[in-house]
Design a protein around this motif. Structure first.
Motif, PDB file in Angstrom:
ATOM      1  N   LEU A   1       0.878  -7.460  -6.593  1.00 32.61           N
ATOM      2  CA  LEU A   1       0.363  -6.900  -5.355  1.00 32.61           C
ATOM      3  C   LEU A   1      -0.721  -7.823  -4.803  1.00 32.61           C
ATOM      4  O   LEU A   1      -1.609  -8.256  -5.547  1.00 32.61           O
ATOM      5  CB  LEU A   1      -0.221  -5.511  -5.605  1.00 32.61           C
ATOM      6  CG  LEU A   1       0.699  -4.497  -6.278  1.00 32.61           C
ATOM      7  CD1 LEU A   1      -0.064  -3.233  -6.627  1.00 32.61           C
ATOM      8  CD2 LEU A   1       1.877  -4.172  -5.381  1.00 32.61           C
ATOM      9  N   VAL A   2      -0.651  -8.091  -3.519  1.00 33.15           N
ATOM     10  CA  VAL A   2      -1.630  -8.968  -2.882  1.00 33.15           C
ATOM     11  C   VAL A   2      -2.180  -8.274  -1.635  1.00 33.15           C
ATOM     12  O   VAL A   2      -1.435  -8.008  -0.691  1.00 33.15           O
ATOM     13  CB  VAL A   2      -1.008 -10.321  -2.492  1.00 33.15           C
ATOM     14  CG1 VAL A   2      -2.054 -11.200  -1.807  1.00 33.15           C
ATOM     15  CG2 VAL A   2      -0.442 -11.022  -3.721  1.00 33.15           C
ATOM     16  N   GLU A   3      -3.487  -8.002  -1.663  1.00 32.76           N
ATOM     17  CA  GLU A   3      -4.130  -7.354  -0.527  1.00 32.76           C
ATOM     18  C   GLU A   3      -4.643  -8.402   0.461  1.00 32.76           C
ATOM     19  O   GLU A   3      -4.965  -9.534   0.090  1.00 32.76           O
ATOM     20  CB  GLU A   3      -5.329  -6.496  -0.971  1.00 32.76           C
ATOM     21  CG  GLU A   3      -5.010  -5.402  -1.958  1.00 32.76           C
ATOM     22  CD  GLU A   3      -5.333  -5.814  -3.369  1.00 32.76           C
ATOM     23  OE1 GLU A   3      -5.626  -4.931  -4.199  1.00 32.76           O
ATOM     24  OE2 GLU A   3      -5.295  -7.025  -3.660  1.00 32.76           O
ATOM     25  N   SER A   4      -4.745  -7.989   1.698  1.00 35.31           N
ATOM     26  CA  SER A   4      -5.354  -8.810   2.741  1.00 35.31           C
ATOM     27  C   SER A   4      -5.888  -7.887   3.828  1.00 35.31           C
ATOM     28  O   SER A   4      -5.561  -6.695   3.851  1.00 35.31           O
ATOM     29  CB  SER A   4      -4.349  -9.806   3.322  1.00 35.31           C
ATOM     30  OG  SER A   4      -3.263  -9.123   3.898  1.00 35.31           O
ATOM     31  N   GLY A   5      -6.706  -8.452   4.697  1.00 39.04           N
ATOM     32  CA  GLY A   5      -7.177  -7.703   5.853  1.00 39.04           C
ATOM     33  C   GLY A   5      -8.597  -7.199   5.767  1.00 39.04           C
ATOM     34  O   GLY A   5      -9.107  -6.606   6.718  1.00 39.04           O
ATOM     35  N   GLY A   6      -9.251  -7.423   4.644  1.00 34.73           N
ATOM     36  CA  GLY A   6     -10.635  -6.995   4.548  1.00 34.73           C
ATOM     37  C   GLY A   6     -11.535  -7.866   5.407  1.00 34.73           C
ATOM     38  O   GLY A   6     -11.106  -8.856   5.991  1.00 34.73           O
TER      39      GLY A   6
END
Length: 121
Positions: free
Chosen positions: A4-9
């Protein structure tokens, strides 16, 4: 193994909005319950929201009415739209996947690396 890879912070002002994204490597992520948690130093990871493969959602009381979780199966991506942000929303936000769901971090088997959200007053 699901990656899982988060982005957008990032940085937002109080009352503003941010959208977080969580891209999953696993094509079959639709069999998992996807959740968002947040963490601040010295505290436990706090449940924020979750979505099942059928699209059913559940939110923590602290974000209900302000945050919206959604998923795009074609893109293997889950989103967290955060509106009316408050300084107390400042935290490191994590995406997680679970076979059973729930609101405890112990229910989740796979985790992203986290993305920082900072809300200024």
């Amino acid at each position: 193994q699901v990656q899982l890879v988060e982005s957008g912070g990032g940085l937002a002002q109080a009352g503003g909005s941010l959208r977080l994204s969580c891209a999953a490597s696993e094509r079959s992520f639709s069999y998992y319950v996807m959740g968002w948690f947040r963490h601040t130093p010295g505290n436990e990871r706090e449940f924020v929201a979750r979505i099942t493969w059928t699209g059913a959602t559940f939110y923590a009381d602290s974000v209900k009415g302000r945050f919206t979780i959604s998923g795009d199966g074609a893109k293997n991506t889950v989103y967290l739209q955060m509106n009316s942000l408050k300084p107390e929303d400042t935290a490191n936000y994590y995406c997680a996947a679970s076979l059973i769901g729930g609101t405890s971090s112990q229910d989740y088997d796979y985790w992203g690396q986290g993305t920082q959200v900072t809300v200024s007053s």
